[in-house]
Design a protein around this motif. Structure first.
Motif, PDB file in Angstrom:
ATOM      1  N   ILE A 125       0.824  -1.221   0.000  1.00  0.00           N
ATOM      2  CA  ILE A 125       0.000   0.000   0.000  1.00  0.00           C
ATOM      3  C   ILE A 125       0.856   1.268   0.000  1.00  0.00           C
ATOM      4  CG2 ILE A 125      -1.685   1.346   1.319  1.00  0.00           C
ATOM      5  CD1 ILE A 125      -2.956  -1.291   2.182  1.00  0.00           C
ATOM      6  N   PRO A 126       1.787   1.462   0.952  1.00  0.00           N
ATOM      7  CA  PRO A 126       2.584   2.701   0.929  1.00  0.00           C
ATOM      8  C   PRO A 126       3.512   2.796  -0.277  1.00  0.00           C
ATOM      9  CG  PRO A 126       3.390   1.217   2.631  1.00  0.00           C
ATOM     10  CD  PRO A 126       2.104   0.644   2.141  1.00  0.00           C
ATOM     11  N   ILE A 127       3.970   1.647  -0.786  1.00  0.00           N
ATOM     12  CA  ILE A 127       4.861   1.679  -1.958  1.00  0.00           C
ATOM     13  C   ILE A 127       4.114   2.211  -3.177  1.00  0.00           C
ATOM     14  CG2 ILE A 127       6.178   0.261  -3.569  1.00  0.00           C
ATOM     15  CD1 ILE A 127       6.854  -1.579  -1.229  1.00  0.00           C
ATOM     16  N   ARG A 141       1.500  11.720  -7.079  1.00  0.00           N
ATOM     17  CA  ARG A 141       1.266  12.957  -7.829  1.00  0.00           C
ATOM     18  C   ARG A 141      -0.029  12.928  -8.633  1.00  0.00           C
ATOM     19  NH1 ARG A 141       6.318  12.986 -11.807  1.00  0.00           N
ATOM     20  NH2 ARG A 141       7.290  12.198  -9.887  1.00  0.00           N
ATOM     21  N   TRP A 142      -0.687  11.772  -8.711  1.00  0.00           N
ATOM     22  CA  TRP A 142      -1.926  11.646  -9.484  1.00  0.00           C
ATOM     23  C   TRP A 142      -3.079  11.235  -8.556  1.00  0.00           C
ATOM     24  CZ3 TRP A 142       2.238   8.448 -11.574  1.00  0.00           C
ATOM     25  CH2 TRP A 142       3.007   9.123 -12.522  1.00  0.00           C
ATOM     26  N   PRO A 143      -3.746  12.181  -7.918  1.00  0.00           N
ATOM     27  CA  PRO A 143      -4.806  11.845  -6.955  1.00  0.00           C
ATOM     28  C   PRO A 143      -5.905  10.970  -7.540  1.00  0.00           C
ATOM     29  CG  PRO A 143      -4.230  14.174  -6.813  1.00  0.00           C
ATOM     30  CD  PRO A 143      -3.523  13.631  -8.016  1.00  0.00           C
ATOM     31  N   TRP A 144      -6.233  11.164  -8.823  1.00  0.00           N
ATOM     32  CA  TRP A 144      -7.315  10.389  -9.439  1.00  0.00           C
ATOM     33  C   TRP A 144      -6.945   8.914  -9.572  1.00  0.00           C
ATOM     34  CZ3 TRP A 144      -6.197   8.159 -14.231  1.00  0.00           C
ATOM     35  CH2 TRP A 144      -5.035   8.626 -14.859  1.00  0.00           C
ATOM     36  N   VAL A 145      -5.638   8.614  -9.531  1.00  0.00           N
ATOM     37  CA  VAL A 145      -5.178   7.229  -9.524  1.00  0.00           C
ATOM     38  C   VAL A 145      -4.900   6.774  -8.087  1.00  0.00           C
ATOM     39  CG1 VAL A 145      -3.381   5.637 -10.267  1.00  0.00           C
ATOM     40  CG2 VAL A 145      -4.182   7.426 -11.818  1.00  0.00           C
ATOM     41  N   ARG A 146      -4.321   7.664  -7.314  1.00  0.00           N
ATOM     42  CA  ARG A 146      -3.894   7.321  -5.962  1.00  0.00           C
ATOM     43  C   ARG A 146      -5.053   6.900  -5.061  1.00  0.00           C
ATOM     44  NH1 ARG A 146      -2.242  11.734  -1.450  1.00  0.00           N
ATOM     45  NH2 ARG A 146      -1.509  10.292   0.186  1.00  0.00           N
ATOM     46  N   ILE A 147      -6.126   7.676  -5.060  1.00  0.00           N
ATOM     47  CA  ILE A 147      -7.229   7.420  -4.130  1.00  0.00           C
ATOM     48  C   ILE A 147      -7.910   6.072  -4.398  1.00  0.00           C
ATOM     49  CG2 ILE A 147      -9.488   8.236  -3.352  1.00  0.00           C
ATOM     50  CD1 ILE A 147      -8.417  11.096  -3.705  1.00  0.00           C
ATOM     51  N   PRO A 148      -8.263   5.751  -5.663  1.00  0.00           N
ATOM     52  CA  PRO A 148      -8.860   4.429  -5.898  1.00  0.00           C
ATOM     53  C   PRO A 148      -7.921   3.270  -5.536  1.00  0.00           C
ATOM     54  CG  PRO A 148      -9.288   5.872  -7.760  1.00  0.00           C
ATOM     55  CD  PRO A 148      -8.307   6.581  -6.886  1.00  0.00           C
ATOM     56  N   LEU A 149      -6.622   3.429  -5.863  1.00  0.00           N
ATOM     57  CA  LEU A 149      -5.678   2.356  -5.538  1.00  0.00           C
ATOM     58  C   LEU A 149      -5.495   2.215  -4.036  1.00  0.00           C
ATOM     59  CD1 LEU A 149      -2.877   2.715  -8.252  1.00  0.00           C
ATOM     60  CD2 LEU A 149      -4.690   0.995  -8.105  1.00  0.00           C
ATOM     61  N   GLY A 170      -6.346  -1.097  -2.027  1.00  0.00           N
ATOM     62  CA  GLY A 170      -5.332  -1.757  -1.208  1.00  0.00           C
ATOM     63  C   GLY A 170      -5.810  -2.005   0.213  1.00  0.00           C
ATOM     64  N   ILE A 171      -6.459  -1.016   0.800  1.00  0.00           N
ATOM     65  CA  ILE A 171      -6.975  -1.176   2.164  1.00  0.00           C
ATOM     66  C   ILE A 171      -8.053  -2.243   2.200  1.00  0.00           C
ATOM     67  CG2 ILE A 171      -8.263  -0.014   4.007  1.00  0.00           C
ATOM     68  CD1 ILE A 171      -6.796   2.569   3.178  1.00  0.00           C
TER      69      ILE A 171
END
Length: 216
Positions: free
Chosen positions: A76-78, A85-93, A97-98
């Motif tokens: 998850i942190p990796i 830098r890409w919130p639209w990708v970061r938040i769903p991933l 992961g959680i």
């Protein structure tokens, strides 16, 4: 004149739709089972009948599950660092992961909170949140140590003692419960009539001792 409409084959789309619906119901049951297992663990409410003793069966898969949980948690942190830098990708991933870690923990807890049980009313044979077979003593003919290792076998198959449900852990079972008369149990969307149950118990001697207190 022949009725051509009556000769038409059934719609080919019905079976795939039924299959998709069945998979959807199975996924929903699994999801509910995971969250119920988390609830039972948090509030210390293992599913063991009153007066019965619980017997775990998760040891063959414990190491594998712990490894998957740890790797998923480290991942998850990796991934978050890579896509930061890409919130639209970061938040769903991040959410995925959680959810994945929670699901794996819930799977392990489904084994811990739903052990096999031996008590005054009979044996309860479990496999996480998926299978819960009630075997009253009046239906039990014998309980014996019987190690069986079988890969890629169906959950229910014909054996010399009849239709046998096998609750395998890493393809193994070490207890055989044969029945005086068939018992019907629910497996997913269907019901199966079984004449015997194979299962895995971590404390085999303790399980057999508990059985002998009810079956001389």
């Amino acid at each position: 004149m022949t009725d051509l409409a009556s000769q038409r084959p059934p719609a080919t789309g019905i079976r795939p739709l039924q299959r998709i619906a069945s998979l959807g119901r199975a996924a929903w049951r699994a999801e509910l089972g995971i969250w119920r297992s988390l609830y039972r663990w948090l509030f210390r409410r293992p599913r063991v009948p009153r007066g019965a003793s619980g017997f775990s069966y998760h040891s063959p898969v414990l190491t594998i599950l712990v490894i998957f949980i740890v790797l998923s948690a480290v991942e998850i942190p990796i991934i978050d660092l890579i896509v930061h830098r890409w919130p639209w990708v970061r938040i769903p991933l991040l959410a995925l992961g959680i959810w994945g870690v929670t699901w794996m923990v819930g799977l392990l807890l489904s084994f811990l909170t739903r052990p096999h049980a031996v008590g005054p009313d009979g044996i309860r044979a479990r496999y996480g949140a998926d299978v819960d077979v009630d075997l009253p003593w009046e239906t039990v003919a014998s309980v014996e140590k019987s190690r069986d290792v079988t890969e890629k076998a169906p959950k229910v198959r014909d054996e010399p003692h009849g239709r046998t449900l096998a609750l395998r852990m890493q393809n193994e079972t070490n207890v055989l419960v044969t029945l005086e008369k068939p018992v019907r149990t629910r497996l997913g969307d269907t019901e199966a009539e079984i004449d015997a149950v194979r299962l895995w118990v971590d404390d085999l001697d303790g399980f057999m001792t508990a059985v002998r207190t009810h079956i001389p």
